[in-house]
Design a protein around this motif. Structure first.
Motif, PDB file in Angstrom:
ATOM      1  N   GLU A   1       0.843  -1.196   0.000  1.00  0.00           N
ATOM      2  CA  GLU A   1       0.000   0.000   0.000  1.00  0.00           C
ATOM      3  C   GLU A   1       0.879   1.247   0.000  1.00  0.00           C
ATOM      4  OE1 GLU A   1      -3.341   2.120   2.925  1.00  0.00           O
ATOM      5  OE2 GLU A   1      -2.641   0.066   3.289  1.00  0.00           O
ATOM      6  N   THR A   2       0.498   2.239  -0.799  1.00  0.00           N
ATOM      7  CA  THR A   2       1.250   3.506  -0.887  1.00  0.00           C
ATOM      8  C   THR A   2       0.285   4.661  -0.667  1.00  0.00           C
ATOM      9  OG1 THR A   2       0.916   3.451  -3.279  1.00  0.00           O
ATOM     10  CG2 THR A   2       3.028   2.661  -2.448  1.00  0.00           C
ATOM     11  N   PRO A   3       0.767   5.754  -0.018  1.00  0.00           N
ATOM     12  CA  PRO A   3       2.117   5.905   0.543  1.00  0.00           C
ATOM     13  C   PRO A   3       2.255   5.194   1.881  1.00  0.00           C
ATOM     14  CG  PRO A   3       0.824   7.868   0.976  1.00  0.00           C
ATOM     15  CD  PRO A   3      -0.050   6.971   0.141  1.00  0.00           C
ATOM     16  N   SER A   4       3.507   4.900   2.221  1.00  0.00           N
ATOM     17  CA  SER A   4       3.795   4.214   3.472  1.00  0.00           C
ATOM     18  C   SER A   4       5.172   4.652   3.941  1.00  0.00           C
ATOM     19  CB  SER A   4       3.766   2.694   3.271  1.00  0.00           C
ATOM     20  OG  SER A   4       4.096   2.015   4.460  1.00  0.00           O
ATOM     21  N   THR A   5       5.366   4.661   5.248  1.00  0.00           N
ATOM     22  CA  THR A   5       6.659   5.086   5.797  1.00  0.00           C
ATOM     23  C   THR A   5       7.662   3.943   5.724  1.00  0.00           C
ATOM     24  OG1 THR A   5       6.077   4.425   8.050  1.00  0.00           O
ATOM     25  CG2 THR A   5       5.490   6.668   7.361  1.00  0.00           C
ATOM     26  N   LEU A   6       8.941   4.309   5.754  1.00  0.00           N
ATOM     27  CA  LEU A   6       9.994   3.297   5.719  1.00  0.00           C
ATOM     28  C   LEU A   6       9.933   2.406   6.950  1.00  0.00           C
ATOM     29  CD1 LEU A   6      12.569   2.218   4.355  1.00  0.00           C
ATOM     30  CD2 LEU A   6      13.869   3.923   5.640  1.00  0.00           C
ATOM     31  N   HIS A   7       9.579   2.954   8.102  1.00  0.00           N
ATOM     32  CA  HIS A   7       9.474   2.158   9.327  1.00  0.00           C
ATOM     33  C   HIS A   7       8.408   1.083   9.178  1.00  0.00           C
ATOM     34  CE1 HIS A   7       9.327   1.142  13.580  1.00  0.00           C
ATOM     35  NE2 HIS A   7       8.025   1.371  13.562  1.00  0.00           N
TER      36      HIS A   7
END
Length: 924
Positions: free
Chosen positions: A345-351
């Motif tokens: 799923e986007t957007p998503s954080t790197l964490h």
């Protein structure tokens, strides 16, 4: 095929010894031309290419792997140079073994201990097999080096569980300073422990000795009785009777206690079922617990429970356990699908991405979820970039769409790599870059500039996390320990292919960024097949040089940010090419815009003359060019890694031609001003410099400049341009590293001198022709005849009139520019002297009085304008005098001298201007 380069040579390694996975720096010569040229790297016989990072042709960084050899060479292999050699070696140290209860600053992998006594591969608790202090005395660790112990006891070990256990090694390591008495106590403790183990079973037998005897007696009696009648197969035998008695007792008992025993069996079965439920409630409640924890987002708890269930019931043969474990697997499969959807799923954080990848790896999800995430992120970045372009194009056409939710990066939780992108250098003339949050900013900044700002900000907000995700994927930090160990071999096989694929992804992002910017700013550099995808900007006007310089600064900051991520330079080369093309275009546009400004300088001519005979036009021209060159200073300067703007001969020629065009346009403006009709010249504001004399004291406020005065002003400006302005401009061109300065100066000077000469000739024609034309009518006025005339009494009026006209020219020129006076008057005198010479030569004969009259007038004119005589005018006067008869008597000469003095005395006031000019020239 011969190699183009020498074989690699390793001359140094730092450090030169260490344990496996030590990071080392390899230095040498001919270590490859790039990352793709490096095809092999071994240290002590182990292939270290996977961890190798090519830095330069003399430096490589890698990690040492597990090698069989303790010491070996460092061999580098490249495509261009082949297999290399090494002048240094690396020593591989064995890692120090750390006990279970020893303190350690790093994580130590757990060891598998085996029961050596039964030789069964069965894991047992380490403490049960490996006592902390088997001797029962205080342990005193020695400082004896581990390396020396390994050399002293080769192939041995101080570990209890090792087959090669060495007691001497153990004593040196743990009891080197222990006294002999304590060692005696240790021997006593060992004996006591051995006796306890041997006496344990014997003591158990001694405690139940009487019971064993009683059982032995009973069994012996039964055996003797059975032997007595065991051979008789009759109905009344003892065993048959005993069997019948036992059967009847059993039936009676069943009849009496059938109901009770039934209830007991039911209760026992219920109790057993409850015990099973209680004992294995973890498995039976696990499906429901998994669903609850998934809803709460406690994925770590789900994974831990699943691992526990898998280890306990993964290979069970019990049907009930199989059924419930299958339910658990169903829930886990659903969780895998859910986590994969969240990962993609986007957007998503790197964490979050790292967390979901770690969960999927712990759940042993099929495929490669981490690589799927990288691919999804790559597609998302490309989609964002194209959506950004479409949004700005729609906004340019008047359709709302600029601030779509997908492009609202301010709500993204990811931090920007460069915070200073929002604080760019201020623009010229006091304008500055506004933040995107300012509503008025959208109307101050051109759409294409705002698009480039937004696009670069988007890339810098997304690409760093995308790059970090790849780095984590390569070094394995995305996966947990168990998942990493299980998939390490498979990932190592695919890592090279993944590297090539990821490199293509980065290049695609860079190419998309460059093509979108080219489509907005340099549409002609986009192929026709890509215009629809990357272009579509329906704008007629081109960006100014200042905005292009601002865009160049923005892209330079973007390049620096991407370089800081340690992205290889070959992936960023397209951005460097874009910066070079934009710099060239900025120089061209700025010069073209400067030419347009120069055209409008003629409208700003105020005809205000200073004390040097100059207007403000030359200064405005010089300042305009200097301002343009200063605005190009940051563009022309080369940042690290950039090429010169003028490296291409075609660019040099175009810039040179534009520079020449600017000069010629200004020269054309001067020509237009000099020939402008009188009605088009506004001189109501005409004035002079306050520091200069009142040269226009006789001019009224409504005075209109004549064409001759404008010619003089333009001529004065031309002289100043030739002596100062053009030379200053050439110095500024050279200061800013422009090419072809000599050609620019030569062509410009030639055009300026041509204009100057043409205007000068026009002015001389306007002023000299009337004076020259009045000589002949004036000479022969009143039917004057050289053959029959009265004795001369003085200079006639025609010559005085000519001198007055010359004085008027002198006054007009002196009013505008003192420096032009000698040049103008010398030409006027040449014309008058030439005409006078012609007229004298046309006379057939002179009488005595006529010759004296002619000589008087010629000498009077010659002596009056003596300071402005040229070789040509002197020759004309000489020819005129030679055409006259010579004076024979001294009386005639005396009369001539008296008349000349009389003339000079009577015309003293009028002739003062020539004397002032003479004194000025002498002082000069």
């Amino acid at each position: 095929m011969s190699r183009l380069r020498q074989p690699p040579l390793v001359t140094g390694i730092s450090p030169n010894e260490g344990i496996p996975w030590t990071k080392v720096i390899i230095r040498g010569e001919n270590l490859g031309t790039g990352p793709t040229d490096l095809i092999g790297l071994t240290i002590c016989g182990h292939n270290c290419l996977l961890t190798a990072e090519w830095m330069s042709a003399s430096k490589i960084v890698c990690r040492v792997g597990q090698a069989k050899n303790d010491k070996g060479d460092i061999i580098v292999t490249t495509k261009s140079g082949g297999r290399g050699t090494s002048t240094v070696s690396f020593k591989l140290l064995k890692p120090e073994k750390i006990g279970i209860l020893d303190q350690s600053a790093v994580w130590v992998d757990e060891m598998n201990y085996y029961d050596m006594r039964t030789d069964r591969n069965k894991g047992i608790p380490p403490l049960s097999l490996r006592p902390a202090n088997p001797l029962g005395i205080d342990i005193e660790k020695s400082k004896f080096p581990q390396k020396d112990l390994e050399m002293l006891f080769p192939g041995m070990s101080a570990d209890f569980t090792s087959e090669n256990f060495s007691a001497a090694w153990y004593l040196i390591e743990n009891h080197s300073t222990t006294s002999f008495e304590q060692l005696k106590m240790a021997v006593t403790n060992l004996k006591r422990q051995a006796n306890k183990k041997s006496e344990g079973s014997l003591a158990y037998v001694k405690g139940g000795l009487s019971t064993f005897f009683e059982a032995q007696d009973a069994l012996s009696a039964i055996h003797q009785k059975l032997e007595a009648d065991g051979t008789e197969k009759v109905e009344g035998s003892m065993t048959q009777k005993l069997e019948n008695v036992l059967n009847r007792a059993s039936n009676t008992a069943d009849t009496l206690f059938q109901e009770v025993l039934g209830r007991k069996d039911k209760a026992d079965s219920t109790r057993n079922a409850l015990n099973v439920l209680q004992r294995f409630k973890f498995l039976f409640n696990l499906p429901l617990n998994i669903e609850r924890n998934i809803q709460k987002g406690d994925y770590d708890v789900v994974i831990n429970d699943y691992e526990k269930a898998k280890s306990l019931f993964g290979k069970t043969e019990v049907q009930v356990f199989k059924k419930y474990y299958a339910e658990v697997e169903t829930r886990i499969e659903t969780l895998r699908e859910l986590l994969l959807d969240k990962l993609l799923e986007t957007p998503s954080t790197l964490h979050d991405q790292k967390r979901y990848i770690r969960y999927l790896s712990d759940l042993h999800a099929p495929g490669d979820p981490a690589w799927q995430c990288i691919g999804a992120q790559h597609r998302w970045i490309l989609q964002l970039m194209h959506s950004c372009k479409e949004g700005y194009i729609q906004d340019l056409k008047g359709t709302p769409g600029l601030h779509s939710p997908m492009l609202d990066l301010d709500s993204d939780t990811r931090p920007l790599v460069l915070g200073h992108l929002s604080q760019t250098a201020s623009l010229k003339r006091g304008s500055s870059f506004q933040s995107g949050r300012d509503d008025t900013w959208r109307y101050k900044t051109p759409h294409r500039v705002a698009f480039v700002e937004k696009l670069t900000k988007l890339v810098l907000s997304q690409l760093p996390n995308f790059w970090k995700l790849w780095i984590s994927y390569v070094n394995g930090s995305l996966f947990s320990e168990t998942a990493e160990k299980s998939g390490q071999i498979e990932r190592s096989k695919n890592v090279r292919q993944r590297q090539n694929d990821f490199k293509k992804m980065i290049q695609e992002v860079m190419q998309c960024l460059v093509k979108l910017i080219r489509g907005a700013l340099l549409p002609l550099s986009i192929p026709e097949c890509g215009v629809r995808q990357y272009g579509g900007w329906e704008v007629k006007s081109e960006l100014s040089g200042q905005w292009l310089a601002h865009v160049i600064q923005t892209i330079r900051l973007t390049y620096e940010s991407l370089t800081a991520l340690e992205i290889p330079n070959d992936m960023l080369q397209t951005i460097q090419d874009l910066i070079l093309d934009l710099r060239v275009r900025c120089v061209m546009v700025t010069l073209q815009h400067t030419a347009e400004e120069i055209k409008r300088l003629a409208e700003k001519e105020d005809w205000i003359v200073d004390n040097e005979g100059l207007t403000s036009l030359p200064c405005q021209f010089e300042q305009c060019i200097i301002h343009s060159l200063q605005s190009l200073k940051g563009v022309v300067e080369c940042k690290p890694g950039e090429a010169s703007v003028f490296q291409q001969p075609k660019t040099q020629e175009e810039v040179c031609q534009l520079s020449i065009n600017i000069m010629q346009i200004f020269i054309y403006c001067l020509e237009q001003l000099s020939t402008k009709p009188d009605a088009d010249v506004d001189t109501t504001h005409l004035s002079v410099d306050v520091s200069s004399p009142d040269l226009f004291g006789s001019i009224h406020e409504d005075f209109i400049l004549t064409s001759e005065q404008r010619l003089l002003i333009v001529l004065s400006n031309c002289c100043y341009l030739e002596r100062h302005t053009f030379l200053n401009i050439a110095e500024h061109f050279e200061k800013h590293n422009f090419q072809g300065i000599e050609k620019i100066t030569q062509v410009s000077m030639a055009s300026l001198k041509e204009l100057d000469q043409r205007l000068f000739e026009n002015y001389i024609e306007l002023k000299a022709d009337p004076i020259v034309g009045s000589l002949e009518p004036g000479i022969y006025a009143g039917y004057f005849d050289w053959k029959d005339c009265l004795p001369p009494t003085g200079v006639r009026n025609y010559l005085k009139e000519a001198l007055v006209n010359i004085i008027a020219v002198h006054a007009e020129v002196f009013t505008i520019s003192k420096e032009l006076v000698p040049r103008v008057l010398s030409k006027v005198v040449e014309a008058v002297s030439e005409e006078l010479s012609r007229l004298m030569q046309c006379v057939s004969s002179f009488s005595k009085n006529g010759a004296l009259q002619a000589r008087l007038e010629i000498c009077a004119l010659r002596d009056t304008v003596a300071v402005h005589l040229t070789p040509e005018s002197k020759s004309s006067f000489k020819q005129a005098l030679e055409a006259l008869p010579q004076l024979s008597s001294g009386a005639d000469k005396k009369l001539l001298e008296e008349l000349l003095n009389k003339f000079k005395s009577s015309m003293h006031l009028q002739l003062t201007c020539f004397q002032a000019a003479s004194s000025t020239m002498m002082k000069t």
